[in-house]
Design an enzyme around this catalytic site. Structure first.
Site, mmCIF file in Angstrom:
data_model
loop_
_atom_site.group_PDB
_atom_site.id
_atom_site.type_symbol
_atom_site.label_atom_id
_atom_site.label_comp_id
_atom_site.label_asym_id
_atom_site.label_seq_id
_atom_site.Cartn_x
_atom_site.Cartn_y
_atom_site.Cartn_z
ATOM 1 N N TYR A 1 25.972 30.604 2.494
ATOM 2 C CA TYR A 1 25.455 29.482 3.278
ATOM 3 C C TYR A 1 26.292 28.237 3.043
ATOM 4 O O TYR A 1 27.031 28.133 2.075
ATOM 5 C CB TYR A 1 23.968 29.217 2.972
ATOM 6 C CG TYR A 1 23.693 28.562 1.639
ATOM 7 C CD1 TYR A 1 23.572 27.181 1.539
ATOM 8 C CD2 TYR A 1 23.552 29.324 0.480
ATOM 9 C CE1 TYR A 1 23.312 26.576 0.311
ATOM 10 C CE2 TYR A 1 23.286 28.729 -0.737
ATOM 11 C CZ TYR A 1 23.170 27.354 -0.820
ATOM 12 O OH TYR A 1 22.928 26.748 -2.024
ATOM 13 N N CYS A 2 26.180 27.300 3.972
ATOM 14 C CA CYS A 2 26.850 26.004 3.869
ATOM 15 C C CYS A 2 25.839 24.948 4.307
ATOM 16 O O CYS A 2 24.647 25.116 4.075
ATOM 17 C CB CYS A 2 28.116 25.971 4.735
ATOM 18 S SG CYS A 2 27.801 26.216 6.487
ATOM 19 N N ARG A 3 26.278 23.907 4.969
ATOM 20 C CA ARG A 3 25.335 22.876 5.404
ATOM 21 C C ARG A 3 24.615 23.293 6.685
ATOM 22 O O ARG A 3 23.409 23.208 6.767
ATOM 23 C CB ARG A 3 26.068 21.552 5.622
ATOM 24 C CG ARG A 3 25.141 20.428 6.036
ATOM 25 C CD ARG A 3 25.878 19.094 6.128
ATOM 26 N NE ARG A 3 24.962 18.049 6.497
ATOM 27 C CZ ARG A 3 24.677 17.718 7.759
ATOM 28 N NH1 ARG A 3 25.253 18.364 8.752
ATOM 29 N NH2 ARG A 3 23.826 16.748 8.021
ATOM 30 N N GLY B 1 25.969 26.190 8.894
ATOM 31 C CA GLY B 1 26.218 27.580 9.282
ATOM 32 C C GLY B 1 27.621 27.885 9.756
ATOM 33 O O GLY B 1 28.010 29.044 9.832
ATOM 34 N N TYR C 1 22.068 25.071 4.881
ATOM 35 C CA TYR C 1 21.077 24.414 4.025
ATOM 36 C C TYR C 1 20.154 23.499 4.826
ATOM 37 O O TYR C 1 19.032 23.227 4.398
ATOM 38 C CB TYR C 1 21.760 23.638 2.892
ATOM 39 C CG TYR C 1 20.771 23.234 1.830
ATOM 40 C CD1 TYR C 1 20.257 24.180 0.948
ATOM 41 C CD2 TYR C 1 20.313 21.921 1.736
ATOM 42 C CE1 TYR C 1 19.315 23.830 0.003
ATOM 43 C CE2 TYR C 1 19.383 21.558 0.787
ATOM 44 C CZ TYR C 1 18.873 22.517 -0.073
ATOM 45 O OH TYR C 1 17.933 22.173 -1.013
#
Length: 146
Positions: A111-113, A115, A140
């Site tokens: 995951y990142c901020r 997607g 996130y």
């Protein structure tokens, strides 16, 4: 008036000619022999390997409870927003150099901020032979707040 009639007749003739040309092309396409791709069965599994598997946060948290590892590909300052439980932080620009830190025999939840970077990271890992990688949808930003 005669010029106007001549122009109208010429235009009608040209439009009719164009329609016949389209009809001829359509007939050629319909009568052409179908092309058979003999490599399709062998190519299909490779195409399936390029498909990114995605999960939502509910499923990701369930998988994490069963032993899957969260991999956060955001940059360190972004971690101030919070992070998933026991997540490993490997920023996307460092992923290729640090992927040896990730086990190939475990499910990896990337995951990142939002997607976008996690999708790219998932693809990078898949290209390097990781087949148990999952992109967490929404990043996130979609993490369930308690």
């Amino acid at each position: 008036m005669k010029k106007l009639m001549l122009i109208a007749a010429s235009a009608l003739f040209m439009m009719t000619g164009c329609d016949e040309n389209k009809a001829e092309k359509t007939a050629d396409v319909k009568t052409a022999a179908p092309v058979v791709n003999q490599t399709a069965p062998a190519a299909q599994p490779a195409a399936e390997q390029n498909v990114v598997k995605s999960v939502d946060w509910d499923k990701a948290l369930e998988m994490n409870a069963a032993g899957a590892v969260f991999v956060d590909v955001r940059n360190p300052p972004e971690l101030n927003e919070g992070y998933a439980p026991n997540a490993v932080n490997i920023p996307l620009p460092e992923l290729k150099q640090r992927m040896g830190e990730l086990a190939k025999d475990k499910d990896l939840l990337i995951y990142c901020r939002s997607g976008r970077r996690s999708d790219a990271a998932t693809r990078i890992l898949m290209e390097q032979g990781y087949d148990r990688v999952y992109n967490v949808l929404g990043g996130y930003l979609a993490y369930p707040k308690k």
